[in-house]
Write a protein that holds these residues in place. Structure first.
Motif, PDB file in Angstrom:
ATOM      1  N   LEU A  12       0.832  -1.212   0.000  1.00  0.00           N
ATOM      2  CA  LEU A  12       0.000   0.000   0.000  1.00  0.00           C
ATOM      3  C   LEU A  12       0.861   1.254   0.000  1.00  0.00           C
ATOM      4  CD1 LEU A  12      -2.796   1.260   0.150  1.00  0.00           C
ATOM      5  CD2 LEU A  12      -2.699   1.042   2.651  1.00  0.00           C
ATOM      6  N   ILE A  13       1.898   1.263   0.835  1.00  0.00           N
ATOM      7  CA  ILE A  13       2.805   2.417   0.884  1.00  0.00           C
ATOM      8  C   ILE A  13       3.476   2.630  -0.469  1.00  0.00           C
ATOM      9  CG2 ILE A  13       4.990   3.242   1.864  1.00  0.00           C
ATOM     10  CD1 ILE A  13       4.119   1.885   4.509  1.00  0.00           C
ATOM     11  N   PRO A  19       4.015   6.580  -7.158  1.00  0.00           N
ATOM     12  CA  PRO A  19       3.399   7.541  -8.091  1.00  0.00           C
ATOM     13  C   PRO A  19       3.473   8.987  -7.595  1.00  0.00           C
ATOM     14  CG  PRO A  19       1.958   5.652  -7.717  1.00  0.00           C
ATOM     15  CD  PRO A  19       3.054   5.571  -6.700  1.00  0.00           C
ATOM     16  N   LEU A  20       3.333   9.182  -6.266  1.00  0.00           N
ATOM     17  CA  LEU A  20       3.369  10.538  -5.724  1.00  0.00           C
ATOM     18  C   LEU A  20       4.711  11.205  -5.986  1.00  0.00           C
ATOM     19  CD1 LEU A  20       1.657  12.539  -4.049  1.00  0.00           C
ATOM     20  CD2 LEU A  20       2.741  11.606  -1.999  1.00  0.00           C
ATOM     21  N   GLU A  21       5.796  10.446  -5.863  1.00  0.00           N
ATOM     22  CA  GLU A  21       7.120  11.007  -6.115  1.00  0.00           C
ATOM     23  C   GLU A  21       7.363  11.260  -7.595  1.00  0.00           C
ATOM     24  OE1 GLU A  21       9.723   9.410  -2.304  1.00  0.00           O
ATOM     25  OE2 GLU A  21       9.914   8.346  -4.205  1.00  0.00           O
ATOM     26  N   ARG A  22       6.616  10.588  -8.448  1.00  0.00           N
ATOM     27  CA  ARG A  22       6.717  10.862  -9.888  1.00  0.00           C
ATOM     28  C   ARG A  22       5.896  12.096 -10.266  1.00  0.00           C
ATOM     29  NH1 ARG A  22      11.064   9.581 -11.087  1.00  0.00           N
ATOM     30  NH2 ARG A  22      11.264   9.483  -8.824  1.00  0.00           N
ATOM     31  N   TRP A 126      10.869   7.690  -0.341  1.00  0.00           N
ATOM     32  CA  TRP A 126      10.002   6.959   0.598  1.00  0.00           C
ATOM     33  C   TRP A 126      10.699   5.758   1.229  1.00  0.00           C
ATOM     34  CZ3 TRP A 126       8.081   1.891  -0.066  1.00  0.00           C
ATOM     35  CH2 TRP A 126       8.431   1.279  -1.277  1.00  0.00           C
ATOM     36  N   LEU A 127      11.749   5.262   0.599  1.00  0.00           N
ATOM     37  CA  LEU A 127      12.502   4.140   1.162  1.00  0.00           C
ATOM     38  C   LEU A 127      13.515   4.579   2.217  1.00  0.00           C
ATOM     39  CD1 LEU A 127      13.344   1.899  -1.945  1.00  0.00           C
ATOM     40  CD2 LEU A 127      12.055   1.196   0.087  1.00  0.00           C
ATOM     41  N   PHE A 171       6.423   9.694   4.751  1.00  0.00           N
ATOM     42  CA  PHE A 171       6.124  10.945   4.042  1.00  0.00           C
ATOM     43  C   PHE A 171       7.245  11.979   4.184  1.00  0.00           C
ATOM     44  CE2 PHE A 171       4.013  15.217   4.310  1.00  0.00           C
ATOM     45  CZ  PHE A 171       3.833  15.381   2.944  1.00  0.00           C
ATOM     46  N   ILE A 172       7.763  12.173   5.395  1.00  0.00           N
ATOM     47  CA  ILE A 172       8.753  13.242   5.600  1.00  0.00           C
ATOM     48  C   ILE A 172      10.103  12.925   4.966  1.00  0.00           C
ATOM     49  CG2 ILE A 172       7.641  14.112   7.678  1.00  0.00           C
ATOM     50  CD1 ILE A 172       9.665  12.634   9.370  1.00  0.00           C
ATOM     51  N   HIS A 173      10.344  11.658   4.643  1.00  0.00           N
ATOM     52  CA  HIS A 173      11.573  11.305   3.930  1.00  0.00           C
ATOM     53  C   HIS A 173      11.371  11.323   2.407  1.00  0.00           C
ATOM     54  CE1 HIS A 173      12.573   9.496   7.896  1.00  0.00           C
ATOM     55  NE2 HIS A 173      13.805   9.811   7.562  1.00  0.00           N
ATOM     56  N   SER A 174      10.142  11.414   1.958  1.00  0.00           N
ATOM     57  CA  SER A 174       9.833  11.221   0.537  1.00  0.00           C
ATOM     58  C   SER A 174      10.375  12.352  -0.334  1.00  0.00           C
ATOM     59  CB  SER A 174       8.317  11.095   0.337  1.00  0.00           C
ATOM     60  OG  SER A 174       7.649  12.302   0.673  1.00  0.00           O
TER      61      SER A 174
END
Length: 271
Positions: A12-13, A19-22, A126-127, A171-174
């Motif tokens: 899910l993450i 996609p959000l980072e793209r 995110w990783l 999220f804060i690392h993304s």
């Protein structure tokens, strides 16, 4: 090595943040398969079981001592509150514990060697939040959770905090340029935490809170200028493979201790 619920959470993450980072990248040139991403996937999949076991051990052993010093009237008062209020208080109490432990990992040289593994990430995404040495994660999470259990917060309130912590950590690392406007002083954002990871002198030892930036504001450790960092990581030569990173803090401590032992008055004397 991890249960089905963990696997569903991972999927899910990934389905949300890849996609959000793209779509809203902070660093658009950064590849989804950036340097050492497989190493961080290994952390994501296999680090959890060690951390869960360690947290249970630390909190279980510590609670045997702590419970004796917490008045029953205090735990009864906490438990009598509605869940929503307990959840807000749990978030505040846990993040104070996180702040103090996190700051200690920066201030104490031996602890820093464990935390340097997390700061060795040079491209945020995110990783990145999953690259954490088990010792670092066990002690920091225990500092957050132990006060909640000791004060008698309900299981529901603790669960709400844990869910917020895990999702916000990703999220804060993304690698996203999502901002919170004036709420950035209240809720941790990528801007807040990216500056914590910045390899820039003015940003060192800043922004220790996990969810609540105003804790850093109160403590005088807040650093959130306009813009975002260009460079992340640490200058020290931290290895980049999982098994090497596990032993790095111990090897670095032994290497530093060796010259001290050699220089001692007793060194070299015949027995």
């Amino acid at each position: 090595m991890f249960d089905l619920i963990d696997l569903k959470a991972v999927l899910l993450i990934a389905l949300i943040f890849i996609p959000l980072e793209r779509l809203l990248p902070l660093h658009g040139e950064q590849s989804a398969t950036r340097r050492h991403w497989l190493n961080d996937v290994f952390y994501l999949l296999f680090n959890g079981i060690v951390i869960k076991f360690g947290i249970l051990l630390v909190i279980g052993a510590t609670m045997l001592l702590v419970q004796r010093f917490v008045p029953e009237a205090l735990t009864a008062a906490v438990q009598s509150q509605p869940i929503w209020l307990q959840a807000i208080e749990a978030l505040l109490v846990a993040d104070i514990g996180f702040y103090l432990a996190h700051r200690a990992f920066h201030a104490v040289p031996f602890l820093w060697r464990f935390h340097a593994i997390h700061h060795s990430i040079e491209e945020m995404d995110w990783l990145a939040g999953h690259r954490v040495h088990p010792v670092d994660q066990i002690l920091t999470k225990s500092a957050s959770l132990l006060p909640l259990f000791a004060l008698g917060f309900s299981g529901e309130a603790v669960l709400i905090y844990v869910l917020i912590y895990h999702w916000q950590s990703v999220f804060i690392h993304s690698n996203t340029r999502i901002g919170f406007g004036p709420l950035k002083w209240l809720i941790a954002s990528p801007q807040f935490h990216h500056w914590h990871h910045a390899n820039e002198r003015q940003a060192y030892d800043k922004n220790f809170a996990g969810q609540l930036p105003f804790l850093d504001l109160i403590a005088g450790t807040l650093f959130m200028p306009q813009g975002m960092p260009e460079k992340y990581g640490v200058d020290e030569p931290v290895p980049q493979l999982y098994h090497q990173q596990l032993v790095y803090p111990f090897a670095a401590a032994a290497e530093q201790a060796a010259p001290i032992a050699d220089a001692s008055p007793a060194a070299g004397k015949p027995e």
